[in-house]
Design a protein around this motif. Structure first.
Motif, PDB file in Angstrom:
ATOM      1  N   LEU A 141       0.833  -1.205   0.000  1.00  0.00           N
ATOM      2  CA  LEU A 141       0.000   0.000   0.000  1.00  0.00           C
ATOM      3  C   LEU A 141       0.870   1.257   0.000  1.00  0.00           C
ATOM      4  N   ILE A 142       1.962   1.211   0.730  1.00  0.00           N
ATOM      5  CA  ILE A 142       2.884   2.354   0.754  1.00  0.00           C
ATOM      6  C   ILE A 142       3.484   2.585  -0.626  1.00  0.00           C
ATOM      7  N   HIS A 143       3.892   1.512  -1.276  1.00  0.00           N
ATOM      8  CA  HIS A 143       4.534   1.654  -2.584  1.00  0.00           C
ATOM      9  C   HIS A 143       3.613   2.349  -3.582  1.00  0.00           C
ATOM     10  N   VAL A 144       2.364   1.922  -3.652  1.00  0.00           N
ATOM     11  CA  VAL A 144       1.456   2.523  -4.626  1.00  0.00           C
ATOM     12  C   VAL A 144       1.068   3.942  -4.217  1.00  0.00           C
ATOM     13  N   ASP A 166      10.590   3.212   3.480  1.00  0.00           N
ATOM     14  CA  ASP A 166      11.102   2.594   4.708  1.00  0.00           C
ATOM     15  C   ASP A 166      10.595   3.325   5.957  1.00  0.00           C
ATOM     16  N   LEU A 167      10.623   4.655   5.925  1.00  0.00           N
ATOM     17  CA  LEU A 167      10.154   5.434   7.075  1.00  0.00           C
ATOM     18  C   LEU A 167       8.669   5.228   7.321  1.00  0.00           C
ATOM     19  N   LEU A 168       7.878   5.247   6.251  1.00  0.00           N
ATOM     20  CA  LEU A 168       6.438   5.060   6.407  1.00  0.00           C
ATOM     21  C   LEU A 168       6.109   3.647   6.897  1.00  0.00           C
ATOM     22  N   GLN A 186      12.632   7.958  -2.791  1.00  0.00           N
ATOM     23  CA  GLN A 186      11.434   7.136  -2.650  1.00  0.00           C
ATOM     24  C   GLN A 186      11.647   5.947  -1.731  1.00  0.00           C
ATOM     25  N   ARG A 187      12.782   5.284  -1.856  1.00  0.00           N
ATOM     26  CA  ARG A 187      13.036   4.106  -1.014  1.00  0.00           C
ATOM     27  C   ARG A 187      13.062   4.490   0.460  1.00  0.00           C
TER      28      ARG A 187
END
Length: 401
Positions: A106-109, A187-189, A182-183
């Motif tokens: 979900l974070i990635h999208v 990671d933080l999220l 972005q990476r």
């Protein structure tokens, strides 16, 4: 719910009817998808009412007439954007995955569609009843899957609230422009959302930090009465949908009498935003006054912000939802006040967590704000000590202190 996330590419639609000439050869076959992507960005940046079809067309590089061949009006385009956004979240859900993999997907999208994902948080209220019902149903499917993962891995207590709050932390990335690789964002999220999901909402009962909120001024002048009457109307119906006549009726005035106190409706909105900023600044100052160490300061800030959000919910909602639709010259001082507020959080969080740089701290602060919005909505903003304690615990999880 707060609302927040970026989605799967819209299905590619056939291009416009082929016409003679070289222009037809260069017309993209995915023009409708390009329109939806551009429109999502414009609606997120400017709000539904301030956005125009002409601006969206210019963003795509086509004429307004060409845009209307795909969408008959702005509402149809807006509804499509909202639908595509949530469809992306649904499509991103991995089957039979654990909580970490689900949140990571979900974070990635969401990060990939960051510029358009903010549409849902405040603007979805402008959808009609049926479109809003369909959108809510899709979003509930996302919440259900995350909630199931939380329940399986971390226990049943408060699983749905923790799921919603974790999604709030994730969706916060669509509401600001902090620039990080972005990476690193992902990671933080992910760390933040996992901490929120693992928080025990019941553990904070009765342990909240003492908060002294400034009292909202009692309206003693006609100008103040107009402002006090306008805020709940703006919060309920949206600034653009409220008329001076409705405000005047709530105060017992003729519509023309409003202009003796405010030059226009937008001036009432500016006054509301300034009042919200002033009350929040006072709450921050009071919360930090008693803090003995950096971690205590962050917890005190969190408790104060949560209490402010519950107690002044209508005022805060108006300030958050409507600021983007203001003219640039009126918006500027309010944006500066917001930045000053964020800077206080950033400074305190970095003292509590020296491993964070300024941008990372800012991202986590916004994640905490996202938790407040989503968890508050899930609790229907019922202002009880228990709800304040619960949301404070979830936010401190998002800050990973």
């Amino acid at each position: 719910m707060t609302d927040t996330y970026g989605l799967v590419p819209a299905p590619v639609c056939p291009s416009d009817p082929v016409t003679a000439g070289p222009a037809a050869a260069t017309r993209p076959h995915n023009r409708k998808q390009l329109i939806v992507e551009a429109a999502g960005q414009v609606f997120s940046e400017r709000g539904y009412h301030a956005a125009s079809m002409e601006e969206i067309a210019a963003r795509v590089g086509i004429s307004a007439a060409a845009l209307y061949r795909h969408f008959p009006n702005k509402y149809a385009l807006f509804a499509e954007c909202a639908d595509v956004m949530v469809d992306r979240l649904v499509a991103a859900l991995p089957p039979h995955a654990g909580l970490e993999d689900t949140l990571a997907a979900l974070i990635h999208v969401t990060v990939a569609h960051r510029s358009a994902g903010g549409l849902y948080r405040w603007e979805a209220r402008y959808l009609d009843h049926e479109d809003r019902r369909l959108l809510r149903g899709k979003f509930e499917h996302v919440v259900d899957q995350v909630s199931s993962s939380v329940r399986r891995e971390l226990g049943e207590k408060g699983d749905r609230l923790r799921a919603v709050a974790a999604l709030g932390a994730i969706g916060s990335i669509t509401m600001h422009h902090t620039s990080i690789a972005q990476r690193k964002i992902e990671d933080l999220l992910l760390a933040s959302a996992m901490k929120v999901a693992a928080a025990d909402p019941g553990a904070a009962a009765g342990s909240a930090v003492l908060v002294e909120l400034p009292v909202q001024p009692v309206p003693r002048t006609r100008r103040a009465e107009i402002l006090a009457a306008a805020v709940p109307l703006f919060a309920r119906d949206g600034f653009a949908n409220v008329t001076n006549g409705q405000i005047a009726q709530a105060v017992g005035l003729a519509p023309s009498a409003i202009y003796r106190h405010y030059p226009g409706k937008v001036d009432i909105l500016v006054a509301a935003c300034l009042q919200a900023a002033g009350l929040l600044a006072q709450a921050v100052d009071r919360s930090l006054h008693r803090s003995a160490d950096p971690r205590e300061a962050v917890v005190a800030l969190t408790a104060a912000y949560v209490a402010y959000s519950f107690e002044h919910n209508a005022l805060n909602s108006v300030a958050e939802a409507e600021i983007r639709g203001l003219p640039a010259d009126l918006r500027r001082p309010l944006i500066l006040a917001q930045r000053e507020h964020i800077a206080v959080w950033e400074q305190q969080l970095r003292q509590a967590r020296p491993d964070l740089d300024a941008r990372q701290a800012r991202l986590l602060v916004h994640a905490g704000f996202g938790v407040v919005v989503e968890a508050g909505r899930a609790l229907r903003w019922q202002d009880t000590p228990g709800n304040r304690d619960t949301v404070t615990a979830l936010v401190t999880g998002a800050l990973t202190i």
